[in-house]
Design an enzyme around this catalytic site. Structure first.
Site, PDB file in Angstrom:
ATOM      1  N   CYS A 178      25.101  35.069  43.059  1.00 44.61           N
ATOM      2  CA  CYS A 178      26.308  34.405  43.563  1.00 44.61           C
ATOM      3  C   CYS A 178      27.296  35.481  44.037  1.00 44.61           C
ATOM      4  O   CYS A 178      27.081  36.683  43.820  1.00 44.61           O
ATOM      5  CB  CYS A 178      26.934  33.589  42.436  1.00 44.61           C
ATOM      6  N   SER A 184      20.932  35.646  29.986  1.00 45.19           N
ATOM      7  CA  SER A 184      21.751  35.100  31.070  1.00 45.19           C
ATOM      8  C   SER A 184      21.959  33.610  30.820  1.00 45.19           C
ATOM      9  O   SER A 184      21.020  32.806  30.917  1.00 45.19           O
ATOM     10  CB  SER A 184      21.042  35.334  32.418  1.00 45.19           C
ATOM     11  N   CYS A 186      34.738  38.424  37.778  1.00 49.37           N
ATOM     12  CA  CYS A 186      34.610  37.494  38.910  1.00 49.37           C
ATOM     13  C   CYS A 186      35.951  36.800  39.147  1.00 49.37           C
ATOM     14  O   CYS A 186      36.591  36.339  38.193  1.00 49.37           O
ATOM     15  CB  CYS A 186      33.530  36.454  38.596  1.00 49.37           C
ATOM     16  N   HIS A 200      29.730  33.775  23.599  1.00 48.86           N
ATOM     17  CA  HIS A 200      29.363  34.291  24.924  1.00 48.86           C
ATOM     18  C   HIS A 200      30.503  35.193  25.406  1.00 48.86           C
ATOM     19  O   HIS A 200      31.676  34.886  25.188  1.00 48.86           O
ATOM     20  CB  HIS A 200      29.140  33.135  25.905  1.00 48.86           C
ATOM     21  N   GLU A 210      31.876  35.750  28.217  1.00 47.94           N
ATOM     22  CA  GLU A 210      32.918  35.137  29.052  1.00 47.94           C
ATOM     23  C   GLU A 210      33.895  34.337  28.195  1.00 47.94           C
ATOM     24  O   GLU A 210      35.115  34.390  28.408  1.00 47.94           O
ATOM     25  CB  GLU A 210      32.278  34.218  30.108  1.00 47.94           C
ATOM     26  N   CYS A 269      33.022  26.644  38.735  1.00 42.88           N
ATOM     27  CA  CYS A 269      32.180  27.474  39.587  1.00 42.88           C
ATOM     28  C   CYS A 269      31.219  26.626  40.409  1.00 42.88           C
ATOM     29  O   CYS A 269      30.320  26.001  39.869  1.00 42.88           O
ATOM     30  CB  CYS A 269      31.405  28.478  38.741  1.00 42.88           C
TER      31      CYS A 269
HETATM   32  S1  SF4 Z   1      31.912  32.376  37.863  1.00 40.93           S
HETATM   33 FE1  SF4 Z   1      30.378  31.602  39.315  1.00 40.93          FE
HETATM   34  S2  SF4 Z   1      30.656  32.948  41.122  1.00 40.93           S
HETATM   35 FE2  SF4 Z   1      31.610  33.966  39.370  1.00 40.93          FE
HETATM   36  S3  SF4 Z   1      30.016  35.305  38.511  1.00 40.93           S
HETATM   37 FE3  SF4 Z   1      29.964  33.373  37.350  1.00 40.93          FE
HETATM   38  S4  SF4 Z   1      28.378  32.173  38.413  1.00 40.93           S
HETATM   39 FE4  SF4 Z   1      29.000  33.786  39.819  1.00 40.93          FE
END
Ligand code: SF4
Length: 310
Positions: free
Chosen positions: A14, A227, A99, A127, A129, A199
């Site tokens: 992406c 992942s 991102c 995770h 994120e 996203c």
């Molecule tokens: S938020 Fe979406 S565009 Fe950004 S890295 Fe994750 S999957 Fe990719």
């Protein structure tokens, strides 16, 4: 005999992942090998990480491992405010490859904290994120809650007052729908994410895999086990009624999987390089595949400019 191979057009890297990798490549050009450190894996893919490591990039699990004077890059998943502050207080040149979609969510949490709103993050506890997103809440961290399922909503007690929710980007709108429904039923006043806080790449890849699953006996997803978005693609295929496997590359293909199949679907997680997909297709053709048919349409995804590295 043999089988046909259906390849999802909407697959693989992406814009956020491409930007993160290009950021490291640009930093390598500017500073040379041996000076670049990335906090956590730049993206969750073994091939990408090994390739960059072979070019002289180092990866660290914590700031303690990073030597003074290093060029430090934050990965695409983003980091907490605390990590940002610690990094900026050390003798590092910091480059942020988070991102932009994740950064927009960070800003939302940031503002919510500053305004004293309660916040709910729908995602997987632990995770990277989610850790980064929760850590972007300014103020009392007891007012941020990580949940995943509708049952988790029952356990929340948010009290009166304003509140917001956001979702982990590797979960699609479809996947979080039930939890969001339960959340809105319990807290009708809760403010949900705007379009730029979800996203689109994740949703499009999942939709394409759902389509593959409806036409194939087996769906192969290229991606690493750590992942999150790749694992979700495998689960979407399984829910759609196909057998599905997640593999790092063609060396993991077992010929027994291909006995009696008529159609094999192939897609790739958002962090998997295209050369891995091509390797898988080549091996499938050697193992009895007789044609590769690309399916679905390709959306024109956003492009994100690479941050300044100097
Ligand atoms: S938020 Fe979406 S565009 Fe950004 S890295 Fe994750 S999957 Fe990719």
């Amino acid at each position: 005999m043999g089988f046909k191979i259906l390849l999802a057009r909407e697959r693989g890297m992406c814009a956020g992942v491409e930007r993160a990798i290009r950021t490291v490549e640009e930093a390598l050009k500017a500073y040379g090998p041996g000076k670049i450190w990335v906090l956590h894996e730049i993206v969750h893919n073994r091939h990408v990480v090994e390739d960059l490591r072979s070019q002289g990039v180092s990866f660290a699990d914590s700031l303690d491992e990073v030597p003074d004077g290093a060029v430090l890059i934050f990965s695409a998943h983003g980091v907490s405010l605390e990590v940002e502050e610690q990094a900026r207080s050390r003798d590092f040149k910091v480059i942020d490859a988070t991102c932009p979609v994740v950064s927009a969510i960070h800003r939302k949490l940031n503002r919510a904290g500053a305004q004293g709103l309660a916040a709910v993050v729908i995602g997987h506890q632990g995770h990277q994120e989610v850790i980064g997103t929760v850590g972007q809440y300014q103020g009392d961290s007891g007012r941020v809650h990580v949940i995943l399922t509708p049952e988790d909503v029952e356990k929340l007690s948010l009290g009166a007052g304003d509140k917001i929710f956001v979702t982990q980007t590797t979960l699609s709108v479809d996947e979080t729908a039930e939890t969001v429904k339960a959340l809105r039923a319990r807290y009708p006043e809760i403010e949900g994410p705007r379009k730029d806080n979800t996203c689109r790449a994740t949703q499009l890849r999942q939709d394409a895999v759902k389509d593959l699953a409806s036409q194939c006996d087996l769906v192969i997803i290229a991606g690493s086990r750590n992942s999150s978005n790749s694992r979700r693609l495998m689960e979407v295929a399984q829910k759609g009624g196909a057998r599905s496997v997640l593999i790092d590359d063609e060396s993991e293909i077992d010929q027994n999987w291909l006995a009696d199949v008529e159609a094999v679907g192939v897609s790739a997680g958002a962090s998997a390089p295209e050369y891995v997909v091509q390797g898988i297709l080549k091996r499938l053709l050697e193992y009895g595949g007789h044609e590769v048919i690309e399916t679905g349409s390709k959306d024109s995804e956003r492009k994100f400019p690479v941050p300044e590295v100097k």
